[in-house]
Design a protein around this motif. Structure first.
Motif, PDB file in Angstrom:
ATOM      1  N   MET A 183      -7.737   1.094  -4.244  1.00  0.00           N
ATOM      2  CA  MET A 183      -6.953   2.334  -4.286  1.00  0.00           C
ATOM      3  C   MET A 183      -7.934   3.504  -4.325  1.00  0.00           C
ATOM      4  O   MET A 183      -8.828   3.555  -5.156  1.00  0.00           O
ATOM      5  CB  MET A 183      -6.085   2.319  -5.541  1.00  0.00           C
ATOM      6  N   SER A 184      -7.832   4.405  -3.379  1.00  0.00           N
ATOM      7  CA  SER A 184      -8.739   5.550  -3.363  1.00  0.00           C
ATOM      8  C   SER A 184      -7.975   6.810  -3.007  1.00  0.00           C
ATOM      9  O   SER A 184      -6.945   6.757  -2.345  1.00  0.00           O
ATOM     10  CB  SER A 184      -9.864   5.323  -2.360  1.00  0.00           C
ATOM     11  N   LEU A 185      -8.493   7.954  -3.473  1.00  0.00           N
ATOM     12  CA  LEU A 185      -7.797   9.217  -3.260  1.00  0.00           C
ATOM     13  C   LEU A 185      -8.124   9.799  -1.900  1.00  0.00           C
ATOM     14  O   LEU A 185      -7.261  10.308  -1.191  1.00  0.00           O
ATOM     15  CB  LEU A 185      -8.189  10.208  -4.374  1.00  0.00           C
ATOM     16  N   SER A 186      -9.385   9.763  -1.518  1.00  0.00           N
ATOM     17  CA  SER A 186      -9.787  10.335  -0.238  1.00  0.00           C
ATOM     18  C   SER A 186     -10.105   9.215   0.738  1.00  0.00           C
ATOM     19  O   SER A 186     -10.398   8.095   0.334  1.00  0.00           O
ATOM     20  CB  SER A 186     -11.010  11.228  -0.423  1.00  0.00           C
ATOM     21  N   TYR A 187     -10.050   9.554   2.041  1.00  0.00           N
ATOM     22  CA  TYR A 187     -10.271   8.526   3.042  1.00  0.00           C
ATOM     23  C   TYR A 187     -11.756   8.293   3.263  1.00  0.00           C
ATOM     24  O   TYR A 187     -12.524   9.226   3.436  1.00  0.00           O
ATOM     25  CB  TYR A 187      -9.610   8.937   4.353  1.00  0.00           C
ATOM     26  N   GLN A 188     -12.149   7.049   3.265  1.00  0.00           N
ATOM     27  CA  GLN A 188     -13.507   6.661   3.617  1.00  0.00           C
ATOM     28  C   GLN A 188     -13.378   5.569   4.667  1.00  0.00           C
ATOM     29  O   GLN A 188     -12.316   4.965   4.810  1.00  0.00           O
ATOM     30  CB  GLN A 188     -14.235   6.081   2.395  1.00  0.00           C
ATOM     31  N   ALA A 189     -14.489   5.346   5.391  1.00  0.00           N
ATOM     32  CA  ALA A 189     -14.441   4.277   6.405  1.00  0.00           C
ATOM     33  C   ALA A 189     -14.012   2.974   5.742  1.00  0.00           C
ATOM     34  O   ALA A 189     -13.049   2.336   6.143  1.00  0.00           O
ATOM     35  CB  ALA A 189     -15.801   4.131   7.067  1.00  0.00           C
ATOM     36  N   VAL A 190     -14.727   2.593   4.702  1.00  0.00           N
ATOM     37  CA  VAL A 190     -14.347   1.418   3.903  1.00  0.00           C
ATOM     38  C   VAL A 190     -14.652   1.748   2.442  1.00  0.00           C
ATOM     39  O   VAL A 190     -15.741   2.206   2.127  1.00  0.00           O
ATOM     40  CB  VAL A 190     -15.158   0.165   4.305  1.00  0.00           C
ATOM     41  N   ASN A 218      11.094  -1.994  -5.515  1.00  0.00           N
ATOM     42  CA  ASN A 218      10.160  -3.112  -5.327  1.00  0.00           C
ATOM     43  C   ASN A 218       9.126  -2.817  -4.242  1.00  0.00           C
ATOM     44  O   ASN A 218       8.217  -3.598  -4.023  1.00  0.00           O
ATOM     45  CB  ASN A 218      10.972  -4.360  -4.945  1.00  0.00           C
ATOM     46  N   VAL A 219       9.294  -1.656  -3.569  1.00  0.00           N
ATOM     47  CA  VAL A 219       8.496  -1.392  -2.367  1.00  0.00           C
ATOM     48  C   VAL A 219       7.325  -0.460  -2.672  1.00  0.00           C
ATOM     49  O   VAL A 219       7.520   0.726  -2.964  1.00  0.00           O
ATOM     50  CB  VAL A 219       9.379  -0.772  -1.258  1.00  0.00           C
ATOM     51  N   CYS A 220       6.102  -0.990  -2.587  1.00  0.00           N
ATOM     52  CA  CYS A 220       4.908  -0.170  -2.826  1.00  0.00           C
ATOM     53  C   CYS A 220       4.769   0.865  -1.710  1.00  0.00           C
ATOM     54  O   CYS A 220       5.053   0.587  -0.537  1.00  0.00           O
ATOM     55  CB  CYS A 220       3.676  -1.075  -2.861  1.00  0.00           C
ATOM     56  N   GLY A 223       7.379  -6.097  -7.474  1.00  0.00           N
ATOM     57  CA  GLY A 223       7.963  -7.019  -8.446  1.00  0.00           C
ATOM     58  C   GLY A 223       7.198  -8.317  -8.574  1.00  0.00           C
ATOM     59  O   GLY A 223       7.416  -9.087  -9.511  1.00  0.00           O
ATOM     60  N   GLU A 224       6.314  -8.590  -7.616  1.00  0.00           N
ATOM     61  CA  GLU A 224       5.488  -9.801  -7.712  1.00  0.00           C
ATOM     62  C   GLU A 224       4.141  -9.496  -8.353  1.00  0.00           C
ATOM     63  O   GLU A 224       3.288 -10.376  -8.473  1.00  0.00           O
ATOM     64  CB  GLU A 224       5.312 -10.420  -6.323  1.00  0.00           C
ATOM     65  N   GLY A 225       3.976  -8.223  -8.728  1.00  0.00           N
ATOM     66  CA  GLY A 225       2.756  -7.843  -9.427  1.00  0.00           C
ATOM     67  C   GLY A 225       2.945  -7.972 -10.927  1.00  0.00           C
ATOM     68  O   GLY A 225       3.919  -8.571 -11.399  1.00  0.00           O
ATOM     69  N   ARG A 226       2.009  -7.419 -11.690  1.00  0.00           N
ATOM     70  CA  ARG A 226       2.057  -7.509 -13.141  1.00  0.00           C
ATOM     71  C   ARG A 226       1.825  -6.138 -13.735  1.00  0.00           C
ATOM     72  O   ARG A 226       1.383  -5.215 -13.060  1.00  0.00           O
ATOM     73  CB  ARG A 226       0.948  -8.449 -13.647  1.00  0.00           C
ATOM     74  N   ILE A 227       2.126  -6.020 -15.018  1.00  0.00           N
ATOM     75  CA  ILE A 227       1.761  -4.813 -15.764  1.00  0.00           C
ATOM     76  C   ILE A 227       0.330  -5.010 -16.257  1.00  0.00           C
ATOM     77  O   ILE A 227       0.057  -5.930 -17.025  1.00  0.00           O
ATOM     78  CB  ILE A 227       2.686  -4.588 -16.967  1.00  0.00           C
ATOM     79  N   LEU A 278       0.319  -0.309 -16.528  1.00  0.00           N
ATOM     80  CA  LEU A 278       0.753   0.170 -15.210  1.00  0.00           C
ATOM     81  C   LEU A 278       1.200  -0.997 -14.337  1.00  0.00           C
ATOM     82  O   LEU A 278       0.562  -2.071 -14.334  1.00  0.00           O
ATOM     83  CB  LEU A 278      -0.400   0.902 -14.502  1.00  0.00           C
ATOM     84  N   VAL A 279       2.298  -0.754 -13.582  1.00  0.00           N
ATOM     85  CA  VAL A 279       2.722  -1.747 -12.602  1.00  0.00           C
ATOM     86  C   VAL A 279       1.652  -1.808 -11.511  1.00  0.00           C
ATOM     87  O   VAL A 279       1.267  -0.775 -10.959  1.00  0.00           O
ATOM     88  CB  VAL A 279       4.077  -1.341 -11.978  1.00  0.00           C
ATOM     89  N   THR A 280       1.171  -3.008 -11.227  1.00  0.00           N
ATOM     90  CA  THR A 280       0.068  -3.149 -10.269  1.00  0.00           C
ATOM     91  C   THR A 280       0.527  -3.982  -9.076  1.00  0.00           C
ATOM     92  O   THR A 280       0.970  -5.131  -9.239  1.00  0.00           O
ATOM     93  CB  THR A 280      -1.141  -3.832 -10.944  1.00  0.00           C
ATOM     94  N   CYS A 281       0.442  -3.372  -7.902  1.00  0.00           N
ATOM     95  CA  CYS A 281       0.882  -4.075  -6.686  1.00  0.00           C
ATOM     96  C   CYS A 281      -0.024  -5.275  -6.436  1.00  0.00           C
ATOM     97  O   CYS A 281      -1.256  -5.158  -6.484  1.00  0.00           O
ATOM     98  CB  CYS A 281       0.854  -3.135  -5.480  1.00  0.00           C
ATOM     99  N   PRO A 282       0.557  -6.443  -6.132  1.00  0.00           N
ATOM    100  CA  PRO A 282      -0.274  -7.639  -5.945  1.00  0.00           C
ATOM    101  C   PRO A 282      -1.097  -7.612  -4.656  1.00  0.00           C
ATOM    102  O   PRO A 282      -2.023  -8.385  -4.510  1.00  0.00           O
ATOM    103  CB  PRO A 282       0.759  -8.778  -5.902  1.00  0.00           C
ATOM    104  N   TRP A 283      -0.711  -6.747  -3.730  1.00  0.00           N
ATOM    105  CA  TRP A 283      -1.429  -6.764  -2.443  1.00  0.00           C
ATOM    106  C   TRP A 283      -2.772  -6.033  -2.534  1.00  0.00           C
ATOM    107  O   TRP A 283      -3.792  -6.554  -2.174  1.00  0.00           O
ATOM    108  CB  TRP A 283      -0.556  -6.145  -1.345  1.00  0.00           C
ATOM    109  N   HIS A 284      -2.755  -4.784  -2.946  1.00  0.00           N
ATOM    110  CA  HIS A 284      -3.996  -4.003  -2.915  1.00  0.00           C
ATOM    111  C   HIS A 284      -4.267  -3.249  -4.211  1.00  0.00           C
ATOM    112  O   HIS A 284      -5.117  -2.361  -4.242  1.00  0.00           O
ATOM    113  CB  HIS A 284      -3.979  -3.016  -1.743  1.00  0.00           C
TER     114      HIS A 284
END
Lengths: 175, 344
Positions: B1-8, B270-272, B280-284, B288-294
């Protein structure tokens, strides 16, 4: 994922589940044998033993170019001398397995080696070689007097694939 | 998770992921070329490279397409999903190399432009056995290029996640085109049954996995909850929800994740907002609710990402009566604070 995308995803996968197996079966059912060069009409009339005598035969004469240390091409080479003229030579090439190299042309050249891997400008085209079909070539009369380089050249790859040095006819001993 | 865009946005996990990926690619190509030279000494280097790149690209495509449904079926595969876009871009590069070498080898020696030659050298569209398979590969490559070029959060944010998702679903079209490219190309000439079995197995694996995952997802969506007079819908018992996890239910046509944490209950979409991952498949984690994908984070009470991030998801009003959880199906605006319900 939102519901509409999930539904679209489901429809796409069901479509794939229907289309791909049909395409798979259809592609395998309609598969046709690939024609090989052996199916092509060629002049493969055997040399008459009345006119020609076998004077040389070798199995591993063809060095692959440029790596001469690699296994030789599986071609049996025979040289025949004309009984009447004595100086006219014919060469018979019999691939023992499919050569798997496209558009092979057979050249001869009165030199020791094709330097730099380039086809010599004065190389003389004898004919073609393909598949496992036995081919026969009449060599230039000069081949009976001097050592002659025979070159196999792939027209498709634009490069020499193998070469061999034929002994001068005077050193050939009849069988 | 990042605020500004970087290449990677590099981190340790991405570095490990990419190291394993690139090592695997190098190992496969080395093995393929080595065995190719040993077993087929007459094959040219160009032919071996074309086949090496092609087979590796299709193998990676199968892995990529397996990750999504595997994660739906079993959470332990989630680490593979985290950096899947690098896998996708690598696969595109390999497919591009396969295409470029093929075009140079088979279409660059004539007096027609090589790309035009790909499209017009064979026009037997009415023949199955001689069907022009190369245009199929070219179209698939164009789709993969679009996907690789937009595999960045910049494009997710600017195209919006639903459009970005729809674009990236074209991977299934690309997959079908690639399977047909192999079926009507390589498999017409290579008659060994091994190749047919491998392709057939891959196809059954991909379709089977997706249908299994879809069946699991659909069963969750089919459950209908009745609304009471005050509009609230009873979705189950407090005890049904594991601590620091969520129960996911379908309300008003979309999924809602009901989280239990630190003696409280909160409900949010349920939609990040990142890639529409299943919150909903993530955890606290750390409250904080944390998305399981990224790993995108949201506060459970107001559905907003902590500063400086700006993502927000809709929240829902919740009640708990006699240990039963009731959710109002009407979503609040994204980021609206809803007092968490204290579990008695």
């Amino acid at each position: 994922m939102i519901l509409s995308l999930r539904r679209r995803h489901r429809v796409m996968m069901l479509s794939l589940a229907l289309i791909l197996p049909i395409a798979f079966v259809a592609a395998l059912v309609v598969r046709q044998p690939i024609p090989t060069t052996q199916d092509l009409p060629i002049n493969s009339t055997p040399l008459s033993s009345e006119d020609w005598r076998l004077c040389f035969e070798k199995d591993n004469l063809w060095s692959r170019w440029p790596s001469l240390s690699r296994p030789a091409l599986p071609i049996t080479t025979r040289l025949y001398a004309n009984r009447q003229s004595g100086t006219q030579l014919a060469m018979e090439l019999q691939p023992r397995e499919n050569l798997k190299t496209p558009d092979i042309l057979v050249y001869c050249h009165p030199a020791f080696s094709a330097g730099g891997g380039q086809l010599p400008e004065r190389a003389q085209l004898l004919g073609t070689l393909a598949g496992t079909e036995t081919r026969r070539f009449i060599l230039p009369v000069a081949a009976s007097e001097q050592e002659t380089l025979i070159i196999l050249y792939s027209l498709a790859h634009q490069k020499i694939i193998a070469e061999t040095q034929l002994p001068a006819a005077v050193s050939l001993t009849p069988f | 998770m990042s605020l500004s865009y970087q290449a990677v946005s590099w981190n340790r996990q991405k570095k490990i992921y990419d190291t394993v990926l690139l090592s695997g690619v190098a190992l496969y190509l080395a093995l393929f070329l080595g065995l190719g030279v040993a077993l087929h000494p007459n094959a040219t280097a160009e032919t071996l490279l074309i086949r090496g790149f092609g087979t590796l690209a299709i193998l990676l495509l199968h892995i990529i397409l397996s990750i999504g449904p595997l994660c739906r079926l079993e959470a332990r595969f989630l680490p593979l999903l985290y950096n899947r876009r690098h896998l996708g871009v690598t696969m595109f590069v390999l497919a591009f190399a396969h295409g470029a070498f093929s075009i140079v080898q088979f279409h660059s020696q004539g007096d027609v432009h090589p790309l035009v030659s790909v499209l017009i050298s064979n026009t037997q569209y009415t023949s199955l056995s001689r069907f022009p398979f190369q245009p199929l590969g070219l179209i698939a490559l164009l789709i993969l290029f679009l996907m690789a070029a937009t595999s960045h959060d910049f494009w997710v944010a600017n195209l919006t996640p639903p459009i970005w998702k729809a674009l990236h679903m074209l991977v299934y079209v690309a997959y079908a085109l690639i399977v047909c490219h192999v079926l009507f190309g390589m498999l017409q000439a290579e008659t060994s049954v091994v190749y047919s079995i491998m392709l057939g197995f891959g196809m059954i694996w991909i379709i089977g996995l997706h249908l299994l995952a879809a069946r699991k997802e659909q069963s969750a969506d089919l459950k209908i909850f009745e609304a009471a007079a005050d509009g609230y819908v009873e979705v189950g018992s407090v005890n049904d929800i594991p601590e620091k996890c969520a129960k996911v239910v379908l309300l008003s046509g979309e999924r809602v994740a009901i989280f239990k944490y630190a003696g409280k209950i909160s409900a949010l979409s349920n939609v990040c907002q990142h890639q529409n991952g299943p919150l909903g498949e993530g955890r606290i984690i750390d409250g904080l609710v944390t998305c399981p994908w990224h790993g995108f984070n949201y506060r459970p009470a107001d559905g907003a990402s902590p500063a400086p991030f700006k993502e927000k998801v809709p929240t829902f009003r919740v009640k708990v009566i006699n240990g039963r959880v009731l959710v109002h199906p009407c979503p609040n605006l994204p980021g609206t604070f809803v007092e968490p319900v204290i579990i008695e």
